[in-house]
Design an enzyme around this catalytic site. Sequence first.
Site, PDB file in Angstrom:
ATOM      1  N   THR A 295      -7.989  57.674 -11.183  1.00 39.40           N
ATOM      2  CA  THR A 295      -6.602  57.231 -11.357  1.00 39.40           C
ATOM      3  C   THR A 295      -5.972  57.865 -12.602  1.00 39.40           C
ATOM      4  O   THR A 295      -4.876  58.408 -12.543  1.00 39.40           O
ATOM      5  CB  THR A 295      -6.566  55.710 -11.537  1.00 39.40           C
ATOM      6  OG1 THR A 295      -7.545  55.357 -12.517  1.00 39.40           O
ATOM      7  CG2 THR A 295      -6.872  54.983 -10.245  1.00 39.40           C
ATOM      8  N   PHE A 424       0.857  50.012 -11.659  1.00 39.73           N
ATOM      9  CA  PHE A 424      -0.363  49.279 -12.013  1.00 39.73           C
ATOM     10  C   PHE A 424      -0.483  47.963 -11.257  1.00 39.73           C
ATOM     11  O   PHE A 424      -1.221  47.067 -11.663  1.00 39.73           O
ATOM     12  CB  PHE A 424      -0.420  49.046 -13.522  1.00 39.73           C
ATOM     13  CG  PHE A 424      -0.627  50.328 -14.305  1.00 39.73           C
ATOM     14  CD1 PHE A 424      -1.890  50.886 -14.444  1.00 39.73           C
ATOM     15  CD2 PHE A 424       0.459  51.003 -14.877  1.00 39.73           C
ATOM     16  CE1 PHE A 424      -2.094  52.074 -15.150  1.00 39.73           C
ATOM     17  CE2 PHE A 424       0.272  52.190 -15.581  1.00 39.73           C
ATOM     18  CZ  PHE A 424      -1.012  52.728 -15.714  1.00 39.73           C
ATOM     19  N   CYS A 431      -3.576  45.686 -12.731  1.00 38.87           N
ATOM     20  CA  CYS A 431      -4.632  46.506 -13.338  1.00 38.87           C
ATOM     21  C   CYS A 431      -5.067  45.961 -14.696  1.00 38.87           C
ATOM     22  O   CYS A 431      -4.260  45.817 -15.606  1.00 38.87           O
ATOM     23  CB  CYS A 431      -4.113  47.932 -13.514  1.00 38.87           C
ATOM     24  SG  CYS A 431      -5.340  49.035 -14.199  1.00 38.87           S
TER      25      CYS A 431
HETATM   26 MN1  MNH Z   1      -6.536  49.982 -12.326  1.00 41.84          MN
HETATM   27  C1  MNH Z   1      -6.333  47.142 -10.404  1.00 41.84           C
HETATM   28  C2  MNH Z   1      -3.719  51.211 -10.771  1.00 41.84           C
HETATM   29  C3  MNH Z   1      -6.554  52.665 -14.451  1.00 41.84           C
HETATM   30  C4  MNH Z   1      -9.529  48.952 -13.591  1.00 41.84           C
HETATM   31  N1  MNH Z   1      -5.288  49.310 -10.850  1.00 41.84           N
HETATM   32  C5  MNH Z   1      -5.350  48.080 -10.204  1.00 41.84           C
HETATM   33  C6  MNH Z   1      -4.241  47.953  -9.290  1.00 41.84           C
HETATM   34  C7  MNH Z   1      -3.509  49.122  -9.380  1.00 41.84           C
HETATM   35  C8  MNH Z   1      -4.156  49.957 -10.366  1.00 41.84           C
HETATM   36  C9  MNH Z   1      -2.253  49.473  -8.599  1.00 41.84           C
HETATM   37  C10 MNH Z   1      -3.938  46.755  -8.381  1.00 41.84           C
HETATM   38  C11 MNH Z   1      -4.524  46.959  -7.006  1.00 41.84           C
HETATM   39  C12 MNH Z   1      -4.232  45.843  -6.017  1.00 41.84           C
HETATM   40  O1  MNH Z   1      -3.322  45.037  -6.209  1.00 41.84           O
HETATM   41  O2  MNH Z   1      -4.948  45.789  -5.021  1.00 41.84           O
HETATM   42  N2  MNH Z   1      -5.378  51.657 -12.516  1.00 41.84           N
HETATM   43  C13 MNH Z   1      -4.271  51.975 -11.791  1.00 41.84           C
HETATM   44  C14 MNH Z   1      -3.722  53.224 -12.278  1.00 41.84           C
HETATM   45  C15 MNH Z   1      -4.518  53.631 -13.321  1.00 41.84           C
HETATM   46  C16 MNH Z   1      -5.560  52.631 -13.475  1.00 41.84           C
HETATM   47  C17 MNH Z   1      -2.503  53.911 -11.684  1.00 41.84           C
HETATM   48  C18 MNH Z   1      -4.425  54.840 -14.216  1.00 41.84           C
HETATM   49  C19 MNH Z   1      -3.367  55.589 -14.351  1.00 41.84           C
HETATM   50  N3  MNH Z   1      -7.824  50.702 -13.756  1.00 41.84           N
HETATM   51  C20 MNH Z   1      -7.605  51.765 -14.575  1.00 41.84           C
HETATM   52  C21 MNH Z   1      -8.658  51.840 -15.573  1.00 41.84           C
HETATM   53  C22 MNH Z   1      -9.521  50.785 -15.305  1.00 41.84           C
HETATM   54  C23 MNH Z   1      -8.981  50.073 -14.171  1.00 41.84           C
HETATM   55  C24 MNH Z   1      -8.747  52.884 -16.682  1.00 41.84           C
HETATM   56  C25 MNH Z   1     -10.778  50.361 -16.017  1.00 41.84           C
HETATM   57  C26 MNH Z   1     -11.167  50.737 -17.170  1.00 41.84           C
HETATM   58  N4  MNH Z   1      -7.720  48.366 -12.014  1.00 41.84           N
HETATM   59  C27 MNH Z   1      -8.933  48.137 -12.655  1.00 41.84           C
HETATM   60  C28 MNH Z   1      -9.480  46.867 -12.200  1.00 41.84           C
HETATM   61  C29 MNH Z   1      -8.550  46.330 -11.288  1.00 41.84           C
HETATM   62  C30 MNH Z   1      -7.444  47.304 -11.203  1.00 41.84           C
HETATM   63  C31 MNH Z   1     -10.795  46.267 -12.664  1.00 41.84           C
HETATM   64  C32 MNH Z   1      -8.649  44.998 -10.556  1.00 41.84           C
HETATM   65  C33 MNH Z   1      -8.065  43.909 -11.434  1.00 41.84           C
HETATM   66  C34 MNH Z   1      -8.155  42.518 -10.802  1.00 41.84           C
HETATM   67  O3  MNH Z   1      -7.888  42.386  -9.616  1.00 41.84           O
HETATM   68  O4  MNH Z   1      -8.470  41.591 -11.546  1.00 41.84           O
END
Ligand code: MNH
Length: 491
Positions: A295, A424, A431
Amino acid sequence: MSTHRRIDIRCRRAHRRIVGRKLKNDWSGQAFPHAGRRKPFIGDLGVSDPRHPLLSLLEWGADLGPIYEMRIFRQNFVFVSNVELAAELCDESRFCKALPPAITALRQYAGDGLFTAHNDEPNWQLAHELLMPAFTKSAMQSYHPTMLETAGELFDYWDRQSGPVDVTRSMTKLTMETLSRAAFSHDFGSFTTSQPHPFVGAMIRALETGRRKGGLLTAPGGRLLGRYLDHRNADQQAYVDRLLDDLIAERTGSSDQHDLLGIMLNVSHPETGERLSPLNIRYQILTFLVAGHETTSGALSFTLYYLSRNPEVLAAAQREADEILGADPRATPTFEQVPKFRHIRRCLDEALRIWPTVPAFARSPRSETMLADRYRMRPEDWAVIVLGQVHRDPSVWEEPDVYDPDRFLPANIKKRPAHSYKPFGSGLRACIGRQFAIHEAVLVLACLLHRYDLTGDPDYELAVDERLTMVPRDFELGLQPRKQLATSMVE
Ligand code: MNH
């Protein structure tokens, strides 16, 4: 066997057949516009390119209006493409995260880890409460040195090479390395070899299998094919699981809390005293690796693509880097300096608008409700918010295909309706790694722009790869060490 019993069995079989054939996610039988080539039995199978389901959706879904559907065998998908409907679905008092089949399929690897947990699973609440403190803005202070060091290794690695660099590949090495160091202090040696570490390949292949299975489950023979894919993939999955379980076992008993693994092993809930189990910790690590590396890598790569295509935006970004970091091209920012790169941050935000690297997420109502006062929605129904369309809704975004970071000047943000920009995700399940991603991406961009001039290939046409996320394909940049910094002209 009595006649009575035989009839009973026959009735049950018939019942199972009927229930089994029920359209999944049926929205009480309401119909929405669809691509128009629907065939009996297979439905809209032909409209979606199985290798690029979301990218092809941006094409065939373009003229179908704000809500439309796709049916594949017995599985129905409902998509929402404008800000108005997306904003309603993001109303946390009425709606919550849903797990569509592609995400449910990942539970095989990530179980009840944060990303794939159902809203009411106890481990979601527990992990969320234990891990939130490790992801606040101020917690980034402890990852800051790791982020700088890893970026420095990437630059040195580039300096040892000649010719243009493959941006997505480099950025994927960088974010994978940063995350594995921050999460469990593991060095995959990404910058000492030209090939990615076998763990990364195995993990991506295992997850790809999950995604393909997710699309299959309602197809005739789909479960069987799923089992075949699992069988073929068993070695990869075992390798990934074993590597992580060994890492966890090695650290069990140590009170060291300097990384995410240490926190997960040592911190118990302040009220209940509960801790995460070793299996759940493995799920979380895999989740962080997967959710966190591609991502952020895609976000960095798309930003660099647009910077290479917009010389004025690039010049302003370099000016900002030079003003804050000073005359030495190898200077690095302090933790406190990172949020000061406001223009660079806007360049990142704007890239994630046009190409949200997580292209969609899904929402369900908490109880039966009417979407837009028109469409009956029950808790078992879910709608997919297509970010690539919502982020280009022309009623909110003027000239939506133009790259213009100034859209994210505070005054311009204020003019837009809530929930028009959601890279996010939304609400409680948004996220957890947002601050991590933003801190890392801004820091890397600032250092990179301070240290190098970029030249893109003018003939390159943006092509996008769809893996679990969206990333630019075969995008290369020439990097020349900076000769004249903007500050040395000012001073
Ligand atoms: Mn990330 C959930 C986008 C970087 C860990 N992330 C989500 C969701 C999106 C998303 C959209 C929600 C998905 C859903 O509703 O089903 N995340 C991103 C983007 C980037 C990103 C666009 C970078 C740019 N994410 C990261 C990083 C980490 C991470 C870096 C960890 C270090 N993300 C997560 C986790 C979740 C999440 C864990 C789930 C959170 C939850 O449901 O409690």
